[in-house]
Design an enzyme around this catalytic site. Structure first.
Site, short mmCIF file in Angstrom:
data_model
loop_
_atom_site.label_atom_id
_atom_site.label_comp_id
_atom_site.label_asym_id
_atom_site.label_seq_id
_atom_site.Cartn_x
_atom_site.Cartn_y
_atom_site.Cartn_z
N ARG A 37 54.11 23.96 52.56
CA ARG A 37 53.01 23.70 51.61
C ARG A 37 51.82 23.04 52.31
NH1 ARG A 37 56.51 26.78 50.33
NH2 ARG A 37 57.68 26.66 48.36
N ALA A 73 49.93 19.77 50.65
CA ALA A 73 50.84 18.80 50.02
C ALA A 73 50.72 17.42 50.64
CB ALA A 73 52.28 19.30 50.13
N LEU A 75 50.32 14.34 53.56
CA LEU A 75 51.01 13.91 54.78
C LEU A 75 52.40 14.53 54.86
CD1 LEU A 75 51.23 11.74 57.13
CD2 LEU A 75 52.24 10.25 55.40
N LEU A 77 55.79 14.11 55.01
CA LEU A 77 56.59 12.91 54.72
C LEU A 77 57.80 12.79 55.64
CD1 LEU A 77 56.36 13.14 50.83
CD2 LEU A 77 55.22 11.47 52.29
N GLY A 120 47.28 13.20 51.05
CA GLY A 120 46.42 13.44 52.22
C GLY A 120 45.64 14.74 52.14
N GLU A 123 42.59 13.71 50.46
CA GLU A 123 41.78 12.96 51.43
C GLU A 123 41.05 13.91 52.38
OE1 GLU A 123 43.56 8.90 52.59
OE2 GLU A 123 45.28 10.24 52.49
N GLU A 143 51.12 8.85 46.12
CA GLU A 143 51.53 7.77 47.02
C GLU A 143 52.33 6.70 46.29
OE1 GLU A 143 48.73 9.38 47.20
OE2 GLU A 143 48.17 9.66 49.29
N GLY A 151 46.16 6.79 53.58
CA GLY A 151 45.87 6.32 54.94
C GLY A 151 44.87 7.20 55.67
#
Ligand code: 1HE
Length: 269
Positions: A37, A73, A75, A77, A120, A123, A143, A151
Site C-alpha cells: 500500500r 499508507a 510510514l 510500520l 506519513g 505528510e 498515529e 514525524g
C-alpha cells in the site's frame, strides 16, 4: 528489500518501490509499492531524496502519483519497532530533510491522490504544492491508535492547511475525511473522478511548467516565507521579489506579448 535500478532519462538509481518517467518538461514520480500500500520504508524515502536532488534542469514541474488502490499508507510500520529514541529522532529528521527537498526544491510538485492518504502519506502530500484528489481519496492520521506521533513534518505543514485544531482532532479521534470533505478543508485543491487524477495532474503540471521560472520560484520559495514573516518584513520581501521578477527578461517578454495582444487573456473556460 528494494534493489536500486537505473532510470532512463534520469541520472539516478531508484529503489524498486519508486518509478520515474519523463513527459517533455514534466517528470512523474510513482510510488510503486502497491503490495504494501505504498508504505514508505527507508529505501523509498531516500529514493525520493535522490529523485528530487538529481532532477534535470529541463524538468519544470513534477507529478507525484501512486500505483495500486491507495496513494500511501504512511510510514512502514514494520521498521519502527527496531528503533531506539536516538534512531527515532534521526529517522524523523531524515524525513524532514527529504520532504524539504520537495517543498523547497527546484520545481513545483503536483500530488495526485487516491485511496488512503494517511499518516506519513498525508505528510508527503502536504509537502507538495498542488494536490489533486480522486473521489476515492480519504485522509486520516492513525498515529494516535498506533501509539506514535507524526514525524514527517506534518505538525508544521498540516496546521497551515487545516489548522492545528482540526489536525489535533484527527489525531485524537481517528476521524477520516473523504475527498469532498478534504477539499472543503483545504487538503486538496481539486477533486476529480476515479482514474482522472493523472490527467488533471499532468494538465496542471504542464501549465505550471509554462510559467516564468522566476514566478514559480517566488511562489514556492518566497511566498511561504513571507506568509510566516511579521507583516513589515513580509511587505519588504514582497517588494524585493516583485521587483526581481518583473526585472527578469522573461517577464518583459511576456508583458510585451500581452500588450501587443499576442498572449492569452485571463478568462473562465
Ligand atoms: C503496511 C502498511 C504500513 C499496509 N506499514 N506495512 N499507517 C497506518 O496506520 C495505515 C496502515 N494501513 C492500513 O490501514 C491498511 O493497510 C490500508 C487501509 C492502507 C489498506 O488496507 P488493505 O486491506 O487494502 O491492505 P492490507 O491487507 O492492510 O495491507 C496489505 C499489505 O501492506 C500488508 O502486508 P502483507 O505482507 O500482510 O501483505 C500490510 O501489512 C502492508 N501494509 N500499510 C507497513 N503502514 C514519519 S511518521 C509517520 C507516521 C505514520 O505514517 S503512522 C500511520 C501508519
Amino acid at each position: 528489500m528494494s534493489a536500486a535500478k537505473p532510470v532512463s532519462g534520469f541520472d539516478i538509481q531508484l529503489p524498486r518501490s519508486l518509478k520515474a518517467e519523463r513527459r517533455d518538461e514534466v517528470a512523474i514520480l510513482w510510488l510503486a509499492r502497491a503490495e504494501k500500500r505504498n508504505a514508505i520504508d527507508d529505501p523509498t524515502v531516500f529514493g525520493i531524496e535522490a529523485f528530487f536532488t538529481a532532477l534535470p534542469d529541463a524538468i519544470k514541474a513534477v507529478v507525484l502519483a501512486a500505483e495500486g488502490e491507495h496513494f500511501c499508507a504512511g510510514l512502514d510500520l514494520s521498521e519502527l519497532s527496531e528503533r531506539d529514541i536516538a534512531q527515532g529522532i534521526a529517522h524523523s529528521r531524515s524525513w524532514h530533510r527529504v520532504f524539504e527537498r520537495i517543498e523547497f526544491g527546484k520545481v513545483p510538485v503536483v500530488a495526485v491522490l487516491h485511496g488512503a492518504v494517511v499518516g506519513g502519506g498525508l505528510e508527503l502530500a502536504a509537502a507538495c504544492h498542488v494536490r489533486v484528489a480522486e473521489s476515492s481519496a480519504y485522509y486520516a492520521l492513525p498515529e494516535g491508535s498506533r501509539g506514535i506521533f507524526v514525524g514527517g513534518g506534518g505538525s508544521v505543514r498540516l496546521p497551515r492547511l487545516i489548522g492545528a485544531s482540526r489536525m489535533m482532532e484527527m489525531m485524537l479521534t481517528g476521524h477520516i475525511y473523504d475527498a469532498a470533505e478534504g477539499q472543503a478543508l483545504g487538503l486538496s485543491h481539486y477533486v476529480v473522478a476515479p482514474g482522472a487524477g493523472l490527467a488533471k495532474g499532468m494538465e496542471l503540471a504542464k501549465r505550471i511548467a509554462s510559467n516564468a521560472p522566476m514566478t514559480n520560484f517566488a511562489a514556492t520559495h518566497v511566498l511561504p516565507r513571507i506568509a510566516e514573516s511579521d507583516p513589515a518584513a513580509g511587505y519588504l520581501t514582497e517588494s524585493l521579489i516583485a521587483a526581481i521578477a518583473q526585472g527578469d527578461d522573461e517577464a518583459k517578454t511576456r508583458l510585451k506579448a500581452f500588450l501587443e495582444k499576442r498572449a492569452p487573456k485571463t478568462v473562465r473556460n
